[in-house]
Design a protein around this motif. Structure first.
Motif, PDB file in Angstrom:
ATOM      1  N   GLU A   9       0.827  -1.204   0.000  1.00  0.00           N
ATOM      2  CA  GLU A   9       0.000   0.000   0.000  1.00  0.00           C
ATOM      3  C   GLU A   9       0.862   1.255   0.000  1.00  0.00           C
ATOM      4  N   LYS A  20       2.156   1.722  -3.576  1.00  0.00           N
ATOM      5  CA  LYS A  20       1.086   2.217  -4.448  1.00  0.00           C
ATOM      6  C   LYS A  20       0.787   3.690  -4.169  1.00  0.00           C
ATOM      7  N   VAL A  41       3.523   5.839  -5.757  1.00  0.00           N
ATOM      8  CA  VAL A  41       3.377   5.937  -7.210  1.00  0.00           C
ATOM      9  C   VAL A  41       2.190   6.829  -7.561  1.00  0.00           C
ATOM     10  N   GLN A  42       1.107   6.700  -6.820  1.00  0.00           N
ATOM     11  CA  GLN A  42      -0.069   7.538  -7.059  1.00  0.00           C
ATOM     12  C   GLN A  42       0.282   9.014  -6.893  1.00  0.00           C
ATOM     13  N   LEU A  86       3.803  -1.399 -12.494  1.00  0.00           N
ATOM     14  CA  LEU A  86       2.891  -0.778 -11.530  1.00  0.00           C
ATOM     15  C   LEU A  86       2.618   0.675 -11.897  1.00  0.00           C
ATOM     16  N   SER A  87       3.643   1.389 -12.352  1.00  0.00           N
ATOM     17  CA  SER A  87       3.462   2.809 -12.671  1.00  0.00           C
ATOM     18  C   SER A  87       2.406   2.996 -13.750  1.00  0.00           C
ATOM     19  N   THR A 115      -0.088   0.879 -14.448  1.00  0.00           N
ATOM     20  CA  THR A 115      -1.385   0.463 -13.912  1.00  0.00           C
ATOM     21  C   THR A 115      -1.961   1.531 -12.991  1.00  0.00           C
ATOM     22  N   ILE A 116      -1.129   2.085 -12.119  1.00  0.00           N
ATOM     23  CA  ILE A 116      -1.577   3.172 -11.242  1.00  0.00           C
ATOM     24  C   ILE A 116      -1.985   4.384 -12.066  1.00  0.00           C
ATOM     25  N   ASP A 119      -5.481   3.911 -13.106  1.00  0.00           N
ATOM     26  CA  ASP A 119      -6.346   4.111 -11.943  1.00  0.00           C
ATOM     27  C   ASP A 119      -6.533   5.596 -11.653  1.00  0.00           C
ATOM     28  N   SER A 120      -5.438   6.335 -11.715  1.00  0.00           N
ATOM     29  CA  SER A 120      -5.497   7.747 -11.354  1.00  0.00           C
ATOM     30  C   SER A 120      -6.277   8.578 -12.365  1.00  0.00           C
ATOM     31  N   ASP A 156      -3.793  -7.145  -4.783  1.00  0.00           N
ATOM     32  CA  ASP A 156      -4.607  -6.861  -5.968  1.00  0.00           C
ATOM     33  C   ASP A 156      -4.564  -7.976  -7.006  1.00  0.00           C
TER      34      ASP A 156
END
Length: 724
Positions: A65, A68, A71-72, A158-159, A161-162, A165-166, A426
């Motif tokens: 978490e 994440k 990165v967010q 991950l970058s 994918t985030i 999401d963002s 996830d």
């Protein structure tokens, strides 16, 4: 004295080219020499981690978490040295993750995002990856903070994918667990093109037929991830480009729906950059003062709208930092015409676009620009199949979002292998067919009793050994597919592969299946256990008593759990371990054997010991006698090595197809026959060094131990559950 004076004119204390350059590797001086470096490219000497470091254990302890969240936060933390478009890095990080994953190809399972290979040449300096060096540098503080447990490979994916999401997409999931490599992947053939971005003609036999591209290549040019955005060979023609888009994605195991979704969803956010400038060299050839960066832009003044990457310039949608249906609204809402970007690249722009549909400038929102489409985007409108799919997406945005999120997950996780390799909160609970799911196996049975039944079944040792080997040899360390777990050798298409000798296979499976059923064991377990039984018999015949290790717990996959089309790419067309190849290829048999060994994750020493043992066991395809340098076939002995190194025999080529005879020097009589995949072990200096170890009088027992260890490594190569 001046000749030895390093301070004399022209003197230097370093022998140029000996250690610091690769202009003259051994194979450049002697092209026929077999280069074994691919078997040791990621060995202990290149890995800076402690010997007892276990990345799986480290990943389990990672604060997911916190990673994440970091990165967010980075998504909108625009840096002066590389400012974000519209204040949001989403498009940049999506491109980073996409281009890391997009190098994967189904043909040999190589490439992809699973190793962090984008940090190294050639990928770090491909024209298509321009400015992704900046994306990685933006991520560095997060990598630095979270340390070893957060691999670059995970962070890169991950970058992206985030980022989605963002910007409003409900992504399908994410799995941690990728482990970094520490140098270039020299085993990957990216093509034999004369230069970067050479014409597509160099990698196809017919430019009109995209499927004529040499396997396992997928991209249309060296240096691109997919296809030329300006059209085939830079000539805009969406209908022609559609053919190459379809071929490229098919070779990544993507169907037309997934391909259309990825194209639409990938271009729903972000932009192309085409500042007209005299761009500097890529990172691998940039000056040291560039601090590892490449593509220096002398006209870059700290503004997002002056960056340069592809040469195309513009965004695809009116709102490039949010997930919406804008891409399809514009694609189908306007007619499009060819224009040149300010950098001179071909791109498509809308005719008579409404002011409210124009795109704000990436740095100055008071300025508006036309949206753009690449030739591949226009292919979604021109190609009838893609158009039909995209029209369904346009009418049903929820369907698009779901299809894209699943395709994105597949794109970025394809080379991670089974779901047991995924970690974190996830990981989707759903089993997906491309993950090659295998049901949990039963370990509650008496393996010793099963061994007794196998030993008394009437099967020969070599029938059992060959069946176990054929079942396990499909494993590919490149994308962690194949292997003995699942017993897919009993299913289509594997049961019909020529290399698996279907008649022998049917006989063996027909005998082993009832034994497995009676014991409550999986057939996958019993196939491997039978191979061990046959091997132990051969070991005993040589005067040794060694039990071959066995791990219970494999499962049996079903037809419904098997993606038959994608499994076709795992079919062996050659297997040097069984001295077989389907036909004569341009690539030498010993090179094909080396490729197989690398995919199996073997070292050179392990390859040597397995080949030598398989030969004397009589494991050759079709009971061929090539390379069976022994008078006691079926006994696990060192005879292959002893006779290969013996000066009692001379070697003579029989023809130009790589076949030889070994003749008695005194009588001239033919003693044995061989292929080049046999004699290379005596002619190549490195391989011969290993062979001589096992030819020595004091190493007969060592050979048996080493063979058993290498055999076991192959049999459990796909048992990730054993180290999870």
């Amino acid at each position: 004295m001046d000749g030895n004076n390093v301070n004399a004119t022209g003197g230097c204390p370093v022998m140029h080219g000996s250690n610091t350059t690769v202009e003259r590797p051994v194979t450049s001086w002697w092209p026929k020499s077999l280069n074994l470096d691919i078997l040791h490219q990621h060995g202990a000497r290149t890995n800076p981690m402690d010997v007892d470091y276990n990345h799986r254990d480290a990943v389990k302890a990672l604060d997911y978490e916190a990673v994440k969240a970091d990165v967010q936060a980075l998504m909108t933390d625009s840096q002066d040295w590389w400012p974000a478009d519209w204040g949001h890095y989403g498009g940049l990080f999506i491109r980073l993750a996409w281009h890391a994953a997009g190098s994967y190809r189904l043909g040999d399972g190589r490439g992809g995002a699973g190793t962090g290979n984008l940090r190294f040449a050639p990928l770090n300096s491909w024209p298509d990856n321009a400015s992704l060096d900046k994306a990685r540098r933006l991520l560095w503080p997060i990598k630095k903070k979270h340390g070893n447990a957060l691999s670059w490979a995970d962070l890169i994916v991950l970058s992206g994918t985030i980022a989605y999401d963002s910007m409003g997409l409900n992504t399908f999931g994410f799995g941690f667990g990728r482990e970094d490599i520490w140098g270039p992947e020299i085993d990957i053939n990216w093509g034999n093109d004369s230069v970067l971005l050479a014409p597509t003609d160099e990698r196809v036999t017919n430019i009109e037929d995209a499927n004529s591209m040499y396997n396992p290549l997928a991209a249309s040019h060296m240096g691109l991830i997919y296809v030329n955005p300006e059209g085939v060979n830079g000539n805009p023609n969406p209908a022609s480009t559609a053919k190459y888009v379809r071929m490229t994605f098919l070779r990544m195991a993507m169907n037309d729906e997934e391909t259309a979704a990825l194209t639409v969803g990938g271009h729903t956010v972000g932009k192309c950059h085409g500042m007209e400038a005299n761009i500097g060299p890529a990172p691998e050839e940039a000056s040291m003062s560039e601090a590892g960066f490449g593509w220096n832009n002398p006209n870059f003044n700290g503004k997002a709208n002056t960056a340069h990457t592809s040469g195309l310039e513009g965004a695809w949608t009116t709102n490039p930092t949010q997930w919406d249906n804008g891409y399809l609204d514009l694609l189908f809402g306007y007619e499009w015409e060819l224009k040149k970007s300010r950098a001179g690249a071909w791109q498509w722009e809308p005719v008579n676009i409404a002011e409210e549909h124009k795109v704000p400038d990436a740095s100055d929102p008071s300025i508006k620009h036309n949206p753009i489409m690449t030739d591949a985007d226009m292919a979604m409108k021109v190609d009838p199949i893609y158009r039909e799919i995209c029209e369904r997406f346009h009418k049903d945005p929820t369907y698009l979002a779901d299809t894209f999120s699943r395709a994105w997950f597949k794109l970025t996780h394809r080379d991670m292998g089974p779901k047991v390799n995924y970690y974190g909160p996830d990981v989707p609970p759903e089993d997906l067919i491309w993950q090659d799911p295998v049901p949990a196996g039963n370990a509650d049975y008496d393996a010793a009793a099963v061994k007794d039944k196998i030993a008394n079944s009437g099967l020969t040792a070599i029938e059992m050994v060959n069946t176990a080997w054929d079942s396990a040899r499909t494993f590919r360390s490149s994308d962690k597919r194949g292997g003995a777990n699942g017993a897919r050798i009993r299913l289509s298409p594997q049961k019909n592969w020529e290399g698996n000798e279907p008649i022998r296979l049917e006989k063996v499976l027909g005998i082993l299946a009832p034994i497995a059923l009676d014991a409550g064991a999986s057939l996958a377990d019993v196939i491997v256990l039978a191979g061990n039984v046959g091997l132990e018999q051969a070991i005993k015949a040589g005067g040794h008593i060694v039990e071959v290790p066995f791990e219970k717990g494999r499962g049996d996959a079903t037809e419904e759990q098997t993606d038959g089309d994608s499994f076709s790419d795992l079919e062996p067309l050659a297997d040097g371990f069984r001295n077989w190849q389907k036909e004569i290829y341009a690539v030498r048999p010993e090179e094909l054997m080396l490729d197989r060994a690398q995919l199996l994750g073997l070292t050179a020493a392990e390859m040597v010991v397995l080949v030598g043992g398989m030969r004397v066991l009589g494991a050759n395809y079709g009971e061929s006698k090539h390379g069976v340098f022994t008078d006691r076939e079926g006994t696990l002995s060192t005879d292959f090595f002893v006779n290969l190194t013996s000066m009692a025999y001379s070697w003579h080529p029989v023809d130009n197809d790589g076949f030889y005879e070994l003749c008695d020097r005194k009588t001239g009589a033919v003693k044995w026959t061989a292929t080049s995949a046999d004699l290379v072990f005596g002619s190549n200096s490195i391989l011969r060094a290993y062979v001589e170890v096992y030819a020595q009088d004091d190493n007969a027992e060592k050979f048996v131990r080493d063979f058993v260890a290498a055999w076991t490594k192959v049999m459990i190569a796909d048992r990730y559950d054993l180290v999870a």
